[in-house]
Design a protein around this motif. Structure first.
Motif, PDB file in Angstrom:
ATOM      1  N   THR A 122       0.844  -1.186   0.000  1.00 17.69           N
ATOM      2  CA  THR A 122       0.000   0.000   0.000  1.00 17.69           C
ATOM      3  C   THR A 122       0.883   1.241   0.000  1.00 17.69           C
ATOM      4  N   PHE A 123       0.264   2.390  -0.085  1.00 19.67           N
ATOM      5  CA  PHE A 123       1.008   3.641   0.029  1.00 19.67           C
ATOM      6  C   PHE A 123       1.750   3.680   1.367  1.00 19.67           C
ATOM      7  N   GLU A 124       1.077   3.189   2.418  1.00 21.09           N
ATOM      8  CA  GLU A 124       1.683   3.205   3.750  1.00 21.09           C
ATOM      9  C   GLU A 124       2.914   2.318   3.833  1.00 21.09           C
ATOM     10  N   SER A 125       2.983   1.288   2.993  1.00 19.14           N
ATOM     11  CA  SER A 125       4.153   0.405   3.008  1.00 19.14           C
ATOM     12  C   SER A 125       5.158   0.795   1.928  1.00 19.14           C
ATOM     13  N   ALA A 126       4.898   1.946   1.276  1.00 12.16           N
ATOM     14  CA  ALA A 126       5.802   2.481   0.258  1.00 12.16           C
ATOM     15  C   ALA A 126       5.984   1.522  -0.919  1.00 12.16           C
ATOM     16  N   GLY A 127       4.914   0.826  -1.296  1.00 13.49           N
ATOM     17  CA  GLY A 127       4.985  -0.091  -2.424  1.00 13.49           C
ATOM     18  C   GLY A 127       5.219   0.651  -3.730  1.00 13.49           C
ATOM     19  N   PRO A 128       5.863   0.001  -4.712  1.00 16.19           N
ATOM     20  CA  PRO A 128       6.151   0.649  -5.993  1.00 16.19           C
ATOM     21  C   PRO A 128       4.918   0.778  -6.870  1.00 16.19           C
ATOM     22  N   CYS A 129       4.936   1.755  -7.777  1.00 16.63           N
ATOM     23  CA  CYS A 129       3.840   1.912  -8.728  1.00 16.63           C
ATOM     24  C   CYS A 129       3.958   0.870  -9.834  1.00 16.63           C
ATOM     25  N   PRO A 130       2.840   0.393 -10.375  1.00 19.98           N
ATOM     26  CA  PRO A 130       2.894  -0.573 -11.481  1.00 19.98           C
ATOM     27  C   PRO A 130       3.374   0.104 -12.751  1.00 19.98           C
ATOM     28  N   ALA A 131       3.893  -0.686 -13.695  1.00 19.62           N
ATOM     29  CA  ALA A 131       4.410  -0.143 -14.954  1.00 19.62           C
ATOM     30  C   ALA A 131       3.342   0.598 -15.741  1.00 19.62           C
ATOM     31  N   SER A 132       2.084   0.176 -15.581  1.00 18.23           N
ATOM     32  CA  SER A 132       0.986   0.821 -16.296  1.00 18.23           C
ATOM     33  C   SER A 132       0.653   2.212 -15.756  1.00 18.23           C
TER      34      SER A 132
END
Length: 359
Positions: A219-229
């Motif tokens: 999630t945003f809170e876990s600083a996950g990366p954005c998908p390529a799309s």
């Protein structure tokens, strides 16, 4: 998520941008220029905050900052519009009345209670900025939630939309994705966290969601990366709205079976269909300048106004003249009797068609 314990940490050593400010209510009525543009009235009641150019249509090519003469938000260059559905209490006798709102602590006195708005470049608890975010562009708009969700599985995609049963003004723990099933002494807070990854091309999409995405993992809170799309990272927009349900805590007024008595203005009593709308309207590059700084809440610079000046912009003249249950009791939610009539007419037509077909 323990918001109340994390805020002092950021106050001590801010190193990323977290804008937190209040917006007073601009108007409460049945208009929705994002989902049902031009429809007067729209299917259900909304509360709207922000710039006073809000109207039933709001064409994307319109320059909102230039169209607005004032805003109900604390940042005076923010002419965006933010809106949510309205919460109602359904009494044991089947009548409805609108649930009033409270302003967040420190923002008391804002007209109608309004909402608290956040723009975050990094997770609230993260003291080390990990990324530069891009501000939204003129004409940008988005929606979050599923108005038709009535089960936990149907709402699973939007776990970032939550409720907090507040015992005090500082309650921020034990978030749920459905309405609390017990009385809440202080009120019920709804928190709506919008997606943070943009496709970098489209300012909108047919469902007002496809051009945006939550992180690829986590999630945003876990600083996950954005998908390529959706490679462009944006700030996370978040609304907090406090519904003063304390006025309705008498168990004798609740349903005899003990079920919780609150319902959204579009008829959802599960809470799973919580949703929010956003139309960008910051003037020039004022938002980007703030997002590029290291700051917290209203220490983020920019042009700001007092709550008294915010309130001067409140009270936009209504387009739809109807009783929406403010200190009154309604036999049906505004618009719902029309919806039911439409269903009945549709059912009659279907029966008629079946008869004619058989003949």
């Amino acid at each position: 998520m323990h918001w109340s314990t994390l805020i002092p940490i950021l106050l001590a050593a801010p190193s990323s941008a977290l804008i937190r400010f209040q917006c007073a209510q601009l108007v409460v009525e049945r208009l929705d220029p994002l989902v049902t543009p031009g429809e007067i009235p729209s299917p259900h009641v909304h509360q709207i905050v922000g710039g006073n150019s809000f109207n039933a249509t709001m064409a994307p090519e319109k320059d909102m900052p230039a169209e607005s003469t004032c805003t109900t938000c604390q940042f005076s260059e923010d002419f965006s519009n933010y809106w949510t559905a309205i919460l109602y209490f359904k009494a044991r006798n089947g009548t409805y009345t609108r649930v009033p709102q409270r302003a967040n602590g420190g923002f008391e006195g804002s007209t109608g209670g309004g909402m608290t708005v956040y723009y975050m470049t990094d997770p609230l608890y993260d003291s080390t900025p990990k990324s530069k975010v891009k501000a939204f562009q003129p004409g940008f708009r988005m929606f979050v939630g599923d108005i038709n969700a009535r089960t936990k599985d149907e709402a699973a995609k939007f776990r970032q939309l939550t409720y907090t049963c507040m015992s005090t003004a500082g309650s921020r723990e034990h978030e749920t994705v459905a309405f609390p099933q017990k009385k809440c002494e202080y009120g019920i807070m709804t928190s709506l966290r919008f997606p943070t990854c943009w496709d970098g091309v489209n300012l909108d999409s047919p469902d007002h969601m496809a051009h945006m995405s939550y992180p690829e993992t986590g999630t945003f809170e876990s600083a996950g990366p954005c998908p390529a799309s959706h490679p462009v990272r944006t700030s996370q927009v978040m609304f907090e709205v406090i519904w003063d349900t304390s006025k309705f805590n008498n168990p004798e007024d609740w349903p005899e079976n003990g079920e919780q008595p609150f319902v959204w203005s579009f008829g959802d009593k599960s809470g799973y269909a919580n949703h929010g709308d956003y139309v960008f309207g910051w003037k020039d590059d004022s938002l980007q300048k703030i997002l590029d700084t290291s700051c917290y809440a209203t220490s983020c610079g920019g042009k700001q106004q007092s709550i008294a000046d915010m309130n001067k912009c409140a009270g936009l003249k209504k387009t739809v003249d109807e009783d929406i249950g403010v200190n009154t009791w309604l036999t049906a939610l505004p618009g719902m009797h029309q919806a039911e009539s439409s269903k009945e007419d549709q059912s009659k037509n279907q029966k008629r068609e079946r008869v004619e077909f058989k003949a």
